[in-house]
Write an enzyme that holds these catalytic residues in place. Structure first.
Site, short mmCIF file in Angstrom:
data_model
loop_
_atom_site.label_atom_id
_atom_site.label_comp_id
_atom_site.label_asym_id
_atom_site.label_seq_id
_atom_site.Cartn_x
_atom_site.Cartn_y
_atom_site.Cartn_z
N LYS A 110 -25.80 35.96 17.08
CA LYS A 110 -24.52 35.96 17.79
C LYS A 110 -23.95 37.46 18.13
O LYS A 110 -24.27 38.32 17.43
CB LYS A 110 -23.55 35.29 16.55
CG LYS A 110 -24.06 33.73 16.64
CD LYS A 110 -22.89 33.05 15.71
CE LYS A 110 -23.12 31.41 15.52
NZ LYS A 110 -22.87 30.77 16.62
N ARG B 297 -28.44 21.25 14.66
CA ARG B 297 -29.43 20.01 15.27
C ARG B 297 -30.46 19.83 14.85
O ARG B 297 -31.11 18.70 14.56
CB ARG B 297 -29.08 19.79 16.81
CG ARG B 297 -29.81 20.86 17.56
CD ARG B 297 -29.22 21.27 18.94
NE ARG B 297 -27.83 21.77 18.92
CZ ARG B 297 -27.12 21.86 20.08
NH1 ARG B 297 -27.58 21.60 21.16
NH2 ARG B 297 -26.02 22.46 20.12
N1 BES Z 1 -22.24 27.06 14.07
C1 BES Z 1 -22.58 27.18 15.52
C2 BES Z 1 -21.32 26.34 15.82
C3 BES Z 1 -19.91 27.10 15.72
C4 BES Z 1 -19.52 27.91 16.46
C5 BES Z 1 -19.07 26.71 14.64
C6 BES Z 1 -18.12 28.71 16.55
C7 BES Z 1 -18.00 27.27 14.70
C8 BES Z 1 -17.33 28.15 15.52
C9 BES Z 1 -23.71 26.35 15.70
O1 BES Z 1 -24.67 26.60 15.21
C10 BES Z 1 -23.86 27.15 17.20
O2 BES Z 1 -24.03 28.37 17.23
N2 BES Z 1 -23.90 26.37 18.08
C11 BES Z 1 -24.08 26.95 19.48
C12 BES Z 1 -24.92 26.02 20.29
C13 BES Z 1 -25.46 26.52 21.67
C14 BES Z 1 -26.42 27.55 21.71
C15 BES Z 1 -25.96 25.24 22.40
C16 BES Z 1 -22.91 27.43 20.20
O3 BES Z 1 -21.76 26.57 19.78
O4 BES Z 1 -22.64 28.19 20.73
ZN ZN Z 2 -25.80 28.51 15.46
#
Ligand code: BES
Ligand code: ZN
Ligand code: MG
Length: 518
Positions: A294, A368
């Site tokens: 990230k 997931r």
């Molecule tokens: N933990 C994140 C989701 C999230 C993002 C929660 C911001 C709270 C605030 C999750 O594991 C994630 O990173 N999801 C990705 C999915 C994508 C790669 C399809 C996302 O939301 O960017």
């Molecule tokens: Zn994630």
């Protein structure tokens, strides 16, 4: 085995968190000596019309002067600290309820939350609040329950890491007396409200605790502690067990971290239970994204990526005390998602617990993966009548619904209706998103059965539909709490920042109002 030793204790360092004790009294307020009293006032009726007849005369006089001078108006969301001019109860915390006919349980909960926030700022150790018929008429359940819940939620502060000066002196214990001369409520209702709020505050503490002090093993220790206190079963599966069970998705995520993953299983049962429901919570104690790292900005917020797990634990803590007539299986897959040298790579293909093969195209879509193995496990081993999962699954859910409403995906309308209803009662609002099969086309795999991300749009729906591959037709609702689990602003009983404990009261209301699915 370092599993239980000392863990969990730092999470709830009670020295630094205000302890509330709520007691019940039906003695008229004129005979009471308190440092302050909370009064709830509507915008459009006088004090007598608000049912505040029972207030001592001197106190009533000063309050009505403040209303006449419009120092305080009773508007929704407004509150005012007043001096009463009455020696036995010198301070008034006046909280607005808005218009009389618009009054409902959520308004009352928020007003009580506002009072709770004032309490944390106030130097008083004995405080009263008055239950009147106006308040009781506004709610279907017990006003005492809603008030105790709102007060306890509003008074919450996370001070565990502020050990100096001012912050430390704030920590105290406060006795809140429910003044109810007309016997409108009961001690039991107050207790249940307090239990529900304490469960929520436990989830908040877990959410707010930084990831260096809250690892998968700490969540496991917390689960063991709850199970021990309330005579539930608790089993913690280790990575070697996961290998035997073929949980390739959970193990894949865990590879990038030195902290071993855990699969926590708690079992609450009731002799008269006719049905079993499973609740599954995402427990990523820190989500860096893994190799699909990230961006640095706001990455600290990824300590909240275990809020699904926190909701499940908070709810189990409540169930242990309110004894619902249902069997409840709680499952928490918990791991860190870090980019260590052993981390899984984009392009890797892993085998899930149910045998499906999954290509990892983005290691940041890890929730997931760990939930898929947990869901497949719980439906196979326990054959529940319904399964719910709670997860901070997608940033897209925050884009769609903000921090105020939880997104839902389901395969069963009757179950969805019950969840929506529990949301409306508890204040943890839920909104269903569409799940037409066309949305799921993009996660059909190129090299494997499935891939863990889709094309780009409708990310929350796709995340939900990925999970549907692991529930084997069990009635199911997926709740994406990415937004609602933290940073909710402008709600009286929600903290100004940090974890909200969303899901705890939703699950409790769902279970307590459970109607068997046919
Ligand atoms: N933990 C994140 C989701 C999230 C993002 C929660 C911001 C709270 C605030 C999750 O594991 C994630 O990173 N999801 C990705 C999915 C994508 C790669 C399809 C996302 O939301 O960017
Ligand atoms: Zn994630
Ligand atoms: Mg590991």
């Amino acid at each position: 085995m370092s599993l239980i030793i000392g863990c969990g204790l730092i999470i709830i360092n009670r020295d630094f968190i205000m302890e509330l004790k709520i007691v019940y009294s039906n003695i008229p307020l004129t005979n009471e000596k308190l440092e302050a009293v909370v009064v709830f006032v509507t915008e459009d009726s006088d004090l007598l019309g608000s049912g505040l007849r029972a207030l001592p005369g001197a106190l009533k006089k000063n309050l009505s002067t403040s209303l006449k001078l419009r120092v305080f108006t009773g508007k929704k969301g407004k509150s005012q600290h007043l001096f009463s001019g009455y020696a036995k109860i010198p301070q008034i915390l006046a909280v607005g309820l808005g218009k009389k006919d618009e009054l409902d349980a959520e308004t009352l909960r928020r007003a009580a939350g506002k009072a709770g926030k004032m309490l944390t700022a106030l130097k008083a150790n004995t405080v009263g609040f008055v239950v009147t018929s106006l308040l009781q008429d506004a709610v279907e359940t017990d006003a005492g329950l809603v008030l105790a819940e709102g007060l306890t939620l509003g008074a919450y502060e996370f001070n565990a890491y502020k050990k100096t000066g001012d912050e430390k002196s704030k920590s105290k214990s406060v006795i809140i007396q429910c003044c109810d001369p007309d016997n409108l409520t009961s001690l039991k209702a107050l207790k249940v409200g307090k239990i529900r709020a304490d469960g929520t505050n436990l989830a908040r503490n877990l959410g707010n605790t930084p990831a260096n002090d809250l690892k998968p093993k700490d969540l496991a220790a917390e689960a063991k502690k709850i199970a021990r206190q309330h005579k539930m079963e608790c089993t913690v599966l280790e990575e070697k067990d996961m290998k035997k069970l073929g949980m390739g998705m959970l193990l894949g995520v865990s590879r990038g971290s030195r902290e071993p993953a855990k699969l926590i299983i708690m079992e609450y049962s009731h002799q008269q239970a006719k049905q079993t429901i499973a609740i599954v919570g995402k427990g990523v104690t820190f989500d860096s994204g893994g190799i699909s790292l990230k961006p640095g900005k706001n990455m600290d917020e990824m300590k909240f990526d275990m809020c699904g797990a926190a909701a499940v634990l908070g709810a189990m803590e409540v169930f242990g005390q309110v004894n619902p007539k249902l069997n409840i299986i709680a499952v928490i897959p918990t791991t860190e998602n870090l980019p260590g040298g052993e981390a899984q790579r984009p392009g890797d293909i892993v085998t899930a617990h149910n045998g499906k093969r999954v290509e990892i195209l983005n290691t940041d879509a890890e929730g997931r993966l760990i939930l898929g193995d947990a869901l497949s496990y719980v439906v196979k081993e326990f054959k529940p009548d319904a399964v719910l999962d709670l997860a901070t699954l997608t940033g897209a859910c925050i884009t769609a619904l903000g921090h105020f409403t939880t997104g839902a995906i389901t395969n069963n309308d009757a179950l969805m209706e019950q969840v929506r209803n529990a949301g409306n009662i508890s204040g943890d609002l839920v909104w269903q998103l569409p799940s037409y099969p066309e949305y799921g086309e993009s996660i059909k795999g190129k090299y494997a059965d499935l891939q863990n991300i889709g094309g780009g749009d409708s990310g929350t729906i796709i995340g939900g539909l990925f999970l549907e591959h692991f529930i084997d037709k069990t009635p199911w609702v997926h709740l994406d709490i990415a937004g609602t689990s933290w940073n909710v602003k402008h709600i009286g009983y929600q903290p100004n920042n940090g974890a909200t404990g969303v899901g705890v009261r939703l699950l409790v209301d769902l279970v307590q109002k459970w109607k068997p699915l046919s």
